[in-house]
Design an enzyme around this catalytic site. Structure first.
Site, PDB file in Angstrom:
ATOM      1  N   ARG A   1       2.438  -4.754 -22.735  1.00  9.22           N
ATOM      2  CA  ARG A   1       1.179  -5.271 -23.095  1.00  9.22           C
ATOM      3  C   ARG A   1       1.217  -5.388 -24.490  1.00  9.22           C
ATOM      4  O   ARG A   1       0.266  -6.283 -24.821  1.00  9.22           O
ATOM      5  CB  ARG A   1       0.414  -3.891 -22.378  1.00  9.22           C
ATOM      6  CG  ARG A   1       0.336  -4.031 -20.989  1.00  9.22           C
ATOM      7  CD  ARG A   1      -0.928  -3.031 -20.558  1.00  9.22           C
ATOM      8  NE  ARG A   1      -0.528  -1.550 -20.626  1.00  9.22           N
ATOM      9  CZ  ARG A   1      -0.301  -0.792 -19.704  1.00  9.22           C
ATOM     10  NH1 ARG A   1       0.001  -1.449 -18.436  1.00  9.22           N
ATOM     11  NH2 ARG A   1       0.077   0.318 -19.647  1.00  9.22           N
TER      12      ARG A   1
ATOM     13  N   PHE B   1      -2.808 -10.131 -10.624  1.00 13.41           N
ATOM     14  CA  PHE B   1      -2.642  -8.412 -10.208  1.00 13.41           C
ATOM     15  C   PHE B   1      -3.026  -7.533 -11.486  1.00 13.41           C
ATOM     16  O   PHE B   1      -2.191  -6.902 -11.833  1.00 13.41           O
ATOM     17  CB  PHE B   1      -0.982  -8.033  -9.760  1.00 13.41           C
ATOM     18  CG  PHE B   1      -0.451  -9.268  -9.045  1.00 13.41           C
ATOM     19  CD1 PHE B   1      -0.620  -9.175  -7.656  1.00 13.41           C
ATOM     20  CD2 PHE B   1       0.491 -10.511  -9.300  1.00 13.41           C
ATOM     21  CE1 PHE B   1      -0.178 -10.356  -6.691  1.00 13.41           C
ATOM     22  CE2 PHE B   1       0.724 -11.433  -8.528  1.00 13.41           C
ATOM     23  CZ  PHE B   1       0.571 -11.172  -7.168  1.00 13.41           C
TER      24      PHE B   1
ATOM     25  N   CYS C   1       8.958  -5.379 -10.090  1.00 15.24           N
ATOM     26  CA  CYS C   1       9.280  -3.935 -10.059  1.00 15.24           C
ATOM     27  C   CYS C   1      10.030  -3.368  -8.664  1.00 15.24           C
ATOM     28  O   CYS C   1      10.045  -2.257  -8.321  1.00 15.24           O
ATOM     29  CB  CYS C   1       7.996  -3.010 -10.101  1.00 15.24           C
ATOM     30  SG  CYS C   1       6.812  -3.358  -8.964  1.00 15.24           S
TER      31      CYS C   1
ATOM     32  N   ASN D   1      -7.053 -12.763  -3.551  1.00 17.09           N
ATOM     33  CA  ASN D   1      -5.657 -12.674  -3.118  1.00 17.09           C
ATOM     34  C   ASN D   1      -5.029 -13.495  -4.062  1.00 17.09           C
ATOM     35  O   ASN D   1      -5.457 -15.042  -4.128  1.00 17.09           O
ATOM     36  CB  ASN D   1      -5.534 -13.058  -1.627  1.00 17.09           C
ATOM     37  CG  ASN D   1      -3.977 -12.967  -1.156  1.00 17.09           C
ATOM     38  OD1 ASN D   1      -3.144 -13.426  -2.012  1.00 17.09           O
ATOM     39  ND2 ASN D   1      -3.810 -12.523  -0.041  1.00 17.09           N
TER      40      ASN D   1
ATOM     41  N   ASP E   1      -7.253  -9.570  -9.154  1.00 10.91           N
ATOM     42  CA  ASP E   1      -6.994  -8.502  -8.228  1.00 10.91           C
ATOM     43  C   ASP E   1      -7.531  -8.740  -6.869  1.00 10.91           C
ATOM     44  O   ASP E   1      -8.704  -8.868  -6.856  1.00 10.91           O
ATOM     45  CB  ASP E   1      -6.887  -7.260  -8.945  1.00 10.91           C
ATOM     46  CG  ASP E   1      -5.981  -6.325  -8.570  1.00 10.91           C
ATOM     47  OD1 ASP E   1      -4.970  -5.979  -9.161  1.00 10.91           O
ATOM     48  OD2 ASP E   1      -6.267  -5.556  -7.565  1.00 10.91           O
ATOM     49  N   SER E   2      -7.020  -8.045  -5.808  1.00  9.03           N
ATOM     50  CA  SER E   2      -7.536  -8.031  -4.518  1.00  9.03           C
ATOM     51  C   SER E   2      -8.336  -6.660  -4.188  1.00  9.03           C
ATOM     52  O   SER E   2      -8.946  -6.569  -3.517  1.00  9.03           O
ATOM     53  CB  SER E   2      -6.550  -8.100  -3.349  1.00  9.03           C
ATOM     54  OG  SER E   2      -5.586  -7.155  -3.625  1.00  9.03           O
TER      55      SER E   2
ATOM     56  N   ASP F   1       2.232  -9.705 -12.656  1.00 10.85           N
ATOM     57  CA  ASP F   1       2.787  -8.548 -12.432  1.00 10.85           C
ATOM     58  C   ASP F   1       2.571  -7.772 -11.057  1.00 10.85           C
ATOM     59  O   ASP F   1       1.859  -6.837 -10.930  1.00 10.85           O
ATOM     60  CB  ASP F   1       2.424  -7.626 -13.589  1.00 10.85           C
ATOM     61  CG  ASP F   1       3.103  -6.270 -13.468  1.00 10.85           C
ATOM     62  OD1 ASP F   1       3.982  -5.747 -13.068  1.00 10.85           O
ATOM     63  OD2 ASP F   1       2.327  -5.162 -14.135  1.00 10.85           O
TER      64      ASP F   1
HETATM   65  N1  SAH Z   1      -0.420  -5.093 -14.424  1.00  2.41           N
HETATM   66  C1  SAH Z   1      -1.017  -3.896 -14.070  1.00  2.41           C
HETATM   67  C2  SAH Z   1      -0.360  -3.242 -12.766  1.00  2.41           C
HETATM   68  C3  SAH Z   1      -0.441  -4.069 -11.566  1.00  2.41           C
HETATM   69  S1  SAH Z   1      -0.355  -3.198  -9.992  1.00  2.41           S
HETATM   70  C4  SAH Z   1      -1.274  -3.033 -15.072  1.00  2.41           C
HETATM   71  O1  SAH Z   1      -0.360  -3.219 -16.151  1.00  2.41           O
HETATM   72  O2  SAH Z   1      -1.829  -1.773 -15.071  1.00  2.41           O
HETATM   73  C5  SAH Z   1      -0.455  -4.454  -8.766  1.00  2.41           C
HETATM   74  C6  SAH Z   1      -1.758  -4.786  -8.512  1.00  2.41           C
HETATM   75  O3  SAH Z   1      -1.802  -5.793  -7.423  1.00  2.41           O
HETATM   76  C7  SAH Z   1      -2.718  -3.773  -7.651  1.00  2.41           C
HETATM   77  O4  SAH Z   1      -3.871  -3.770  -8.598  1.00  2.41           O
HETATM   78  C8  SAH Z   1      -3.162  -4.166  -6.557  1.00  2.41           C
HETATM   79  O5  SAH Z   1      -4.497  -3.986  -5.941  1.00  2.41           O
HETATM   80  C9  SAH Z   1      -2.965  -5.759  -6.510  1.00  2.41           C
HETATM   81  N2  SAH Z   1      -2.438  -6.505  -5.453  1.00  2.41           N
HETATM   82  C10 SAH Z   1      -1.505  -6.362  -4.556  1.00  2.41           C
HETATM   83  N3  SAH Z   1      -1.516  -7.521  -3.634  1.00  2.41           N
HETATM   84  C11 SAH Z   1      -2.414  -8.235  -4.211  1.00  2.41           C
HETATM   85  C12 SAH Z   1      -2.571  -9.672  -3.931  1.00  2.41           C
HETATM   86  N4  SAH Z   1      -2.032 -10.253  -2.724  1.00  2.41           N
HETATM   87  N5  SAH Z   1      -3.718 -10.323  -4.572  1.00  2.41           N
HETATM   88  C13 SAH Z   1      -4.056  -9.820  -5.661  1.00  2.41           C
HETATM   89  N6  SAH Z   1      -3.980  -8.519  -5.899  1.00  2.41           N
HETATM   90  C14 SAH Z   1      -3.170  -7.691  -5.158  1.00  2.41           C
END
Ligand code: SAH
Length: 407
Positions: A222, A238, A351, A290, A260-261, A311
């Site tokens: 970050r 995400f 991850c 999504n 984010d979803s 991510d």
């Molecule tokens: N980059 C973030 C962590 C990401 S965690 C950080 O640094 O804090 C992954 C995220 O993806 C979660 O918040 C989850 O709600 C979201 N997620 C999972 N599948 C998804 C999708 N298909 N579309 C949008 N968001 C999604």
């Protein structure tokens, strides 16, 4: 005298390489009596003793090594030493200077299988995921309190992997201060727990947030994003509670669209932004969608970005999910490449334990190729410095990423 876990002939090899996991298929028999979490001595078929380990009769990982030194006694003092060593290992990491959120214990890679501990300000959150860790809870918590001086310790042992060890979820305060008598308190309903990361404030929900509340493994990345952001139109996919988004704003991004979803995650992200009045809130947009669909919509609308972060969550927890996960990684990286302006930057991660660095790089290469773009690696990315990887335990290297320049 501890019970003996006797191996099949030839199955001692992984222990010679100091890998801490012993699978059930390697075990011929248990000599003596051991309950879940008890310390056993692992012995080769020819009678050579190899390691002291925690026995886990319900798990495919039948034993996790505490020590390859057979003279070591596994007792309270052992955990005091190992926990203190893990905390000391981080004391002088320059990346951690001024940070209030850090990983203190990174399980196997700190010689403490099944044990995670993260510090958020004056609170430590501990996660125990193996039978051995469960047995030594009191010793681990005492050791953490001594090594950190933190009066507040919360347990978040609700990871799904506990089920594989035959363990029920356990959550709640293990040590608390008069600030929140009788439990509850920091990070849950009521007073929020707030940390500063690279000068930006984030509320951390240790009670119901992901992992122990925050993705500390991305802290160093970050910071890099902030440095890359000046003047850029950033897309953060995400985004969870806005970790990368806020750093992009702090770095001077012209705009940051975050997707984010999860509506609760986005609400927390917006609340986190509000904690930082120094950041230009009017440069930020949060979108509940999504990612797979939204990237297509953005493409159809001819949108472009200068810097895109991908991510996603763990698409492949194990190798058996690798094929489906590969298609998902390919899809978002293909769309990501298409949405980048010429010369734009793609910060892309996996991850998934089931997708190694080689495979991930091949997937992203195929995505760039299908998008008709040339992508060059500017930097390989990994977990933060407080998430070390023991070379004998490659499974510890779950987070891998690429910073690409895409022409
Ligand atoms: N980059 C973030 C962590 C990401 S965690 C950080 O640094 O804090 C992954 C995220 O993806 C979660 O918040 C989850 O709600 C979201 N997620 C999972 N599948 C998804 C999708 N298909 N579309 C949008 N968001 C999604």
């Amino acid at each position: 005298m501890s019970a003996l876990l006797i191996l099949h002939p030839g199955r001692e090899r992984s222990l010679f390489k100091r890998h801490p996991w012993l699978f059930d298929t390697a075990v011929a028999r248990l000599d003596g009596h051991a309950r879940p979490g008890d310390t056993v001595t692992i012995q080769a078929a020819d009678g050579r003793p190899l390691a002291k380990a925690a026995y886990s009769p319900h798990s495919k990982i039948r034993a996790r090594v505490w020590s390859f030194d057979l003279a070591t006694t596994i007792d309270h003092a052992f955990f005091k030493r190992r926990v203190a060593a893990a905390v000391a290992r981080r004391a002088h990491l320059p990346e951690l200077a001024g940070q209030q959120g850090l990983r203190l214990i990174h399980a196997e890679s700190d010689g403490l299988p099944g044990i995670i501990a993260d510090q958020y300000g004056d609170t430590v959150v501990v996660q125990l995921t193996s039978a051995g860790a469960e047995k030594w809870r009191a010793a681990i918590v005492d050791a953490l309190q001594k090594a950190t001086g933190c009066a507040r310790i919360y347990e978040r042992s609700d990871s799904e992997v506990r089920g594989l060890e035959g363990l029920e979820p356990v959550t709640g305060w293990l040590r608390d201060t008069p600030l929140s008598p009788g439990g509850g308190g920091a990070g849950g309903e009521g007073e929020p727990l707030i940390i500063a990361e690279h000068g930006v404030l984030y509320a951390v929900d240790i009670v119901s947030g992901h992992k122990t509340g925050f993705y500390l493994d991305q802290r160093d990345n970050r910071r890099m994003l902030a440095a890359l952001s000046p003047g850029k139109r950033v897309l953060n996919c995400f985004c969870y509670t806005g970790g990368f988004s806020l750093q992009a704003l702090a770095g001077g991004a012209a705009s940051v669209l975050s997707i984010d979803s999860s509506q609760p995650a986005l609400q927390q992200a917006a609340a986190n932004l509000a904690l930082n009045p120094q950041l230009p809130a009017d440069h930020a947009e949060w979108r509940c969608a999504n990612v797979f669909d939204e990237l297509r919509k953005l493409k159809a609308a001819n949108e472009t970005f200068d810097l895109i972060v991908l991510d996603p969550p763990k698409f492949a927890p194990s190798a058996s999910h690798a094929e489906r996960a590969s298609r998902a990684y390919k899809d978002i990286n293909l769309l990501g490449c298409k949405l980048l302006s010429p010369g734009g930057l793609l910060m892309t991660y996996s991850c998934s334990g089931g997708v190694g660095l080689d495979l991930f790089q091949k997937i992203v290469a195929a995505a760039a190729c299908d998008a008709g773009r040339t992508a060059r690696i500017v930097k390989r990315l990994q977990g933060s410095a407080d998430h070390p990887v023991d070379l004998a335990f490659p499974e510890g290297e779950y987070l891998k990423g690429l910073l690409l320049q895409v022409d």
